[in-house]
Design a protein around this motif. Structure first.
Motif, short mmCIF file in Angstrom:
data_model
loop_
_atom_site.label_atom_id
_atom_site.label_comp_id
_atom_site.label_asym_id
_atom_site.label_seq_id
_atom_site.Cartn_x
_atom_site.Cartn_y
_atom_site.Cartn_z
N HIS A 1 -10.17 -25.24 -15.50
CA HIS A 1 -11.20 -25.44 -16.51
C HIS A 1 -10.66 -25.06 -17.88
CE1 HIS A 1 -14.10 -25.73 -13.23
NE2 HIS A 1 -13.62 -24.61 -12.76
N GLU A 2 -11.27 -25.62 -18.90
CA GLU A 2 -10.96 -25.22 -20.27
C GLU A 2 -11.70 -23.92 -20.59
OE1 GLU A 2 -8.66 -26.40 -22.05
OE2 GLU A 2 -8.31 -28.37 -21.18
N TRP A 3 -11.29 -23.26 -21.67
CA TRP A 3 -11.84 -21.95 -22.01
C TRP A 3 -13.36 -22.02 -22.19
CZ3 TRP A 3 -14.63 -19.37 -25.69
CH2 TRP A 3 -14.59 -17.97 -25.63
N HIS A 4 -13.85 -23.03 -22.88
CA HIS A 4 -15.30 -23.10 -23.13
C HIS A 4 -16.09 -23.27 -21.84
CE1 HIS A 4 -14.25 -27.41 -23.12
NE2 HIS A 4 -15.51 -27.63 -22.82
N GLU A 5 -15.50 -23.90 -20.83
CA GLU A 5 -16.17 -24.05 -19.54
C GLU A 5 -16.19 -22.72 -18.79
OE1 GLU A 5 -15.08 -28.63 -18.42
OE2 GLU A 5 -13.43 -27.17 -18.39
N GLU A 6 -15.07 -22.00 -18.84
CA GLU A 6 -14.99 -20.72 -18.13
C GLU A 6 -15.91 -19.68 -18.76
OE1 GLU A 6 -11.41 -19.19 -16.68
OE2 GLU A 6 -10.58 -21.17 -16.20
N ALA B 1 -18.62 -20.30 -20.26
CA ALA B 1 -19.99 -20.73 -19.92
C ALA B 1 -20.38 -20.20 -18.53
CB ALA B 1 -20.11 -22.25 -19.97
N TYR B 2 -19.44 -20.21 -17.58
CA TYR B 2 -19.72 -19.62 -16.26
C TYR B 2 -20.03 -18.13 -16.41
CZ TYR B 2 -17.86 -23.80 -13.92
OH TYR B 2 -17.64 -25.08 -13.47
N LYS C 1 -23.54 -17.58 -18.10
CA LYS C 1 -24.63 -17.88 -17.16
C LYS C 1 -24.78 -16.74 -16.16
CE LYS C 1 -26.13 -21.62 -14.02
NZ LYS C 1 -26.79 -20.83 -13.03
N TYR C 2 -23.68 -16.31 -15.59
CA TYR C 2 -23.73 -15.25 -14.58
C TYR C 2 -24.26 -13.95 -15.20
CZ TYR C 2 -22.45 -12.22 -10.73
OH TYR C 2 -22.49 -11.32 -9.69
N ALA C 3 -23.74 -13.58 -16.36
CA ALA C 3 -24.16 -12.34 -17.00
C ALA C 3 -25.64 -12.38 -17.38
CB ALA C 3 -23.30 -12.06 -18.23
N THR D 1 -12.46 -10.81 -13.57
CA THR D 1 -13.40 -10.56 -12.48
C THR D 1 -13.25 -11.62 -11.40
OG1 THR D 1 -15.73 -10.23 -11.91
CG2 THR D 1 -15.27 -11.87 -13.62
N ASP D 2 -13.47 -11.19 -10.16
CA ASP D 2 -13.51 -12.14 -9.04
C ASP D 2 -14.95 -12.46 -8.66
OD1 ASP D 2 -10.75 -12.28 -8.76
OD2 ASP D 2 -10.67 -10.55 -7.43
N VAL D 3 -15.90 -11.90 -9.38
CA VAL D 3 -17.32 -12.04 -9.07
C VAL D 3 -17.84 -13.42 -9.45
CG1 VAL D 3 -19.62 -11.13 -9.60
CG2 VAL D 3 -17.70 -9.58 -9.32
N ILE D 4 -17.25 -14.05 -10.47
CA ILE D 4 -17.81 -15.28 -11.03
C ILE D 4 -16.91 -16.47 -10.71
CG2 ILE D 4 -18.62 -16.41 -13.13
CD1 ILE D 4 -18.77 -13.53 -14.36
N THR D 5 -17.39 -17.35 -9.88
CA THR D 5 -16.66 -18.56 -9.53
C THR D 5 -16.44 -19.41 -10.77
OG1 THR D 5 -17.64 -18.53 -7.33
CG2 THR D 5 -16.67 -20.61 -8.06
#
Length: 163
Positions: free
Chosen positions: A108-113, A115-116, A119-121, A137-141
């Motif tokens: 993924h590009e930085w802006h996509e990562e 965004a994950y 959303k998670y936070a 972190t390994d918590v966020i796919t």
């Protein structure tokens, strides 16, 4: 009777922690679902927009910035970015294809990562994110970038929202 008492003694602290954890979640329509008290620590969050930023630019010329929006006493949205001292923001640069994480082998590009991460936070609370020594972190796919600095800045912004 003894088994019931043991169960209650074990379950009660867990239930109290969940009730006082301070994280409200939004459903797919953006509505706040209240499974807690809207508290952070012992303070209710004040509605508003709260910002925090790094004090200096890193070696690549970026300075991390966050904006946390609190609505109805709960975190409504989190926006993380980094301003470049010469070129604009990291999200804008990434969206234009100039940051080039995929070209380097990333999925993924930085802006996509980021965004994950946002959303998670927002949905799970920043306190639910565990970090390794590299700030990852390994918590966020889908999020393989270092987010430790953003976790710190979100916490700084949330301190401003405590009422």
């Amino acid at each position: 009777m003894k088994k019931t008492s043991i169960f209650i003694a074990c379950a009660l602290p867990v239930f109290m922690f969940l009730q006082l954890s301070g994280c409200k979640m939004r459903d797919k329509n953006g509505e706040v679902s209240s499974n807690d008290s809207g508290m952070v620590g012992s303070a209710r969050l004040k509605d508003g927009e709260y910002k925090a930023s790094a004090n200096t630019y890193d070696d690549s010329g970026y300075k991390a910035i966050v904006k946390v929006v609190v609505k109805d006493g709960a975190v409504y949205s989190i926006d993380c970015d980094a301003e470049h001292k010469d070129e604009g923001t990291k999200k804008t640069i990434s969206e234009s294809g100039k940051y080039g994480m995929k070209a380097g082998g990333a999925q993924h590009e930085w802006h996509e990562e980021i965004a994950y991460f946002e959303k998670y936070a927002t949905e799970n609370g920043v306190s639910s994110i565990t970090l390794n020594k590299d700030g990852k972190t390994d918590v966020i796919t889908g999020c393989t970038i270092a987010v430790g600095e953003y976790v710190d800045l979100i916490n700084e912004a949330l301190e401003k929202a405590e009422g």
